[in-house]
Design an enzyme around this catalytic site. Sequence first.
Site, PDB file in Angstrom:
ATOM      1  N   ASN A 141       0.862  -1.184   0.000  1.00  0.00           N
ATOM      2  CA  ASN A 141       0.000   0.000   0.000  1.00  0.00           C
ATOM      3  C   ASN A 141       0.900   1.237   0.000  1.00  0.00           C
ATOM      4  O   ASN A 141       1.496   1.569   1.016  1.00  0.00           O
ATOM      5  CB  ASN A 141      -0.893  -0.039   1.256  1.00  0.00           C
ATOM      6  CG  ASN A 141      -1.696   1.233   1.439  1.00  0.00           C
ATOM      7  OD1 ASN A 141      -1.812   2.044   0.523  1.00  0.00           O
ATOM      8  ND2 ASN A 141      -2.261   1.408   2.628  1.00  0.00           N
TER       9      ASN A 141
ATOM     10  N   LYS B  23       0.111   4.315  -0.301  1.00  0.00           N
ATOM     11  CA  LYS B  23      -0.524   5.506   0.277  1.00  0.00           C
ATOM     12  C   LYS B  23      -0.323   6.706  -0.673  1.00  0.00           C
ATOM     13  O   LYS B  23      -0.270   6.498  -1.878  1.00  0.00           O
ATOM     14  CB  LYS B  23       0.000   5.761   1.687  1.00  0.00           C
ATOM     15  CG  LYS B  23      -0.082   4.473   2.538  1.00  0.00           C
ATOM     16  CD  LYS B  23       0.128   4.680   3.991  1.00  0.00           C
ATOM     17  CE  LYS B  23       0.023   3.330   4.699  1.00  0.00           C
ATOM     18  NZ  LYS B  23       0.058   3.426   6.145  1.00  0.00           N
TER      19      LYS B  23
ATOM     20  N   HIS C  59      -9.662   1.565   4.855  1.00  0.00           N
ATOM     21  CA  HIS C  59      -8.363   1.700   5.534  1.00  0.00           C
ATOM     22  C   HIS C  59      -8.523   2.682   6.701  1.00  0.00           C
ATOM     23  O   HIS C  59      -9.241   3.684   6.589  1.00  0.00           O
ATOM     24  CB  HIS C  59      -7.304   2.197   4.544  1.00  0.00           C
ATOM     25  CG  HIS C  59      -5.919   2.114   5.124  1.00  0.00           C
ATOM     26  ND1 HIS C  59      -5.448   3.037   6.022  1.00  0.00           N
ATOM     27  CD2 HIS C  59      -4.945   1.194   4.972  1.00  0.00           C
ATOM     28  CE1 HIS C  59      -4.207   2.691   6.385  1.00  0.00           C
ATOM     29  NE2 HIS C  59      -3.894   1.572   5.758  1.00  0.00           N
TER      30      HIS C  59
ATOM     31  N   GLU D  60      -6.758   4.980   7.804  1.00  0.00           N
ATOM     32  CA  GLU D  60      -6.425   6.386   7.535  1.00  0.00           C
ATOM     33  C   GLU D  60      -7.602   7.104   6.884  1.00  0.00           C
ATOM     34  O   GLU D  60      -7.818   8.295   7.115  1.00  0.00           O
ATOM     35  CB  GLU D  60      -5.158   6.458   6.661  1.00  0.00           C
ATOM     36  CG  GLU D  60      -3.926   6.112   7.491  1.00  0.00           C
ATOM     37  CD  GLU D  60      -2.746   5.584   6.698  1.00  0.00           C
ATOM     38  OE1 GLU D  60      -2.778   5.602   5.454  1.00  0.00           O
ATOM     39  OE2 GLU D  60      -1.778   5.127   7.346  1.00  0.00           O
TER      40      GLU D  60
ATOM     41  N   GLU E 260      -5.643  -4.777  10.619  1.00  0.00           N
ATOM     42  CA  GLU E 260      -4.578  -3.796  10.845  1.00  0.00           C
ATOM     43  C   GLU E 260      -4.853  -3.046  12.146  1.00  0.00           C
ATOM     44  O   GLU E 260      -5.633  -2.066  12.143  1.00  0.00           O
ATOM     45  CB  GLU E 260      -4.536  -2.784   9.703  1.00  0.00           C
ATOM     46  CG  GLU E 260      -4.220  -3.374   8.352  1.00  0.00           C
ATOM     47  CD  GLU E 260      -3.617  -2.324   7.443  1.00  0.00           C
ATOM     48  OE1 GLU E 260      -2.475  -2.506   7.029  1.00  0.00           O
ATOM     49  OE2 GLU E 260      -4.288  -1.324   7.178  1.00  0.00           O
TER      50      GLU E 260
ATOM     51  N   GLY F  98       2.392   2.249  10.780  1.00  0.00           N
ATOM     52  CA  GLY F  98       3.378   3.324  10.639  1.00  0.00           C
ATOM     53  C   GLY F  98       4.071   3.679  11.935  1.00  0.00           C
ATOM     54  O   GLY F  98       4.547   4.807  12.088  1.00  0.00           O
TER      55      GLY F  98
ATOM     56  N   SER G 160       3.234  -2.124  10.348  1.00  0.00           N
ATOM     57  CA  SER G 160       4.683  -2.207  10.576  1.00  0.00           C
ATOM     58  C   SER G 160       5.288  -3.556  10.184  1.00  0.00           C
ATOM     59  O   SER G 160       6.181  -4.061  10.868  1.00  0.00           O
ATOM     60  CB  SER G 160       5.017  -1.846  12.033  1.00  0.00           C
ATOM     61  OG  SER G 160       4.649  -0.504  12.308  1.00  0.00           O
TER      62      SER G 160
HETATM   63  P1  PGA Z   1       2.715   0.324   7.649  1.00  0.00           P
HETATM   64  O1  PGA Z   1       1.260   0.579   6.993  1.00  0.00           O
HETATM   65  O2  PGA Z   1       3.241  -0.966   7.040  1.00  0.00           O
HETATM   66  O3  PGA Z   1       3.534   1.516   7.248  1.00  0.00           O
HETATM   67  O4  PGA Z   1       2.530   0.197   9.110  1.00  0.00           O
HETATM   68  C1  PGA Z   1       0.361  -0.472   6.798  1.00  0.00           C
HETATM   69  C2  PGA Z   1      -0.919   0.048   6.213  1.00  0.00           C
HETATM   70  O5  PGA Z   1      -1.330   1.161   6.556  1.00  0.00           O
HETATM   71  O6  PGA Z   1      -1.558  -0.623   5.391  1.00  0.00           O
END
Ligand code: PGA
Length: 256
Positions: free
Chosen positions: A13, A15, A99, A101, A171, A177, A216
């Site tokens: 992903n 982003k 997601h 976010e 997640e 992140g 992560s």
């Molecule tokens: P990350 O993000 O691997 O940077 O923690 C995962 C995601 O948001 O899908």
Amino acid sequence: MTDRRRIPLILGNWKMNLTPSRSAAYLRALLPLLAPSEDREVAVAPPYTSLPAAAEVLRGHAVRLAAQDVGFEDEGPYTGEVSAAMLQEIGVTYALVGHSERRRHLGETDLMVARKARAALRSDLRPVVCVGEQEAARASGRAASIVRAQLLKAVEDLPRSEARRLVIAYEPIWAIGTDRPAAPADAEEMQGVIRRELDHLFGQDAAPIRVLYGGSVTPGNIDAFMACPGIDGALVGSASLDAAAFARIVRFEPHS
Ligand code: PGA
């Protein structure tokens, strides 16, 4: 490799990163690092504007394309939205929906997530429904009930015949992140919660549904996650922006 009923999916992903030209350059660097493999599936989710350039580079390769979102209606007066049919026509296979976010920064609700999942399925896209709890919910022992509720609201109205085309991504929000991944045992436990709910909703039609872990994921921890039999792959954010790191994640070798 553990005995698996489902082919693992590693999904990057990106982003809001990489312009079209950078996306193409990234994929040209990534492809030679990926050995052809029948026992795992790889997909990348560039921003909308990079999808055509990515489709061009990926033509003839097994790496699939995912969108990071999808419109909740098929067409019409929805300024700024991109429909599932538009994505499908340019070669997109998967669409992330819900997601965290988007839930957090754009106010996306469970109802909207459910509508997006249905819209994706109507146009032959495979929705990757994202669920996960906040840190406070985990601390107070409510993680499983929150994840179960999110999952139910997103998929309970889907016809059983469509279930096999779903992917679920667990997640935990506090792990995204943050360089603080969930412990594989905790992720595995939540996959079990999700799997039981899917079995309850869809019976044997739930068997092909893959449940991914995200938050992560790195080259250093992917092997431990993939050693958990209930984890059917990974949704990878920041580590997917580095071609060598992502290629190593794709080459996971499960061990405990
Ligand atoms: P990350 O993000 O691997 O940077 O923690 C995962 C995601 O948001 O899908």
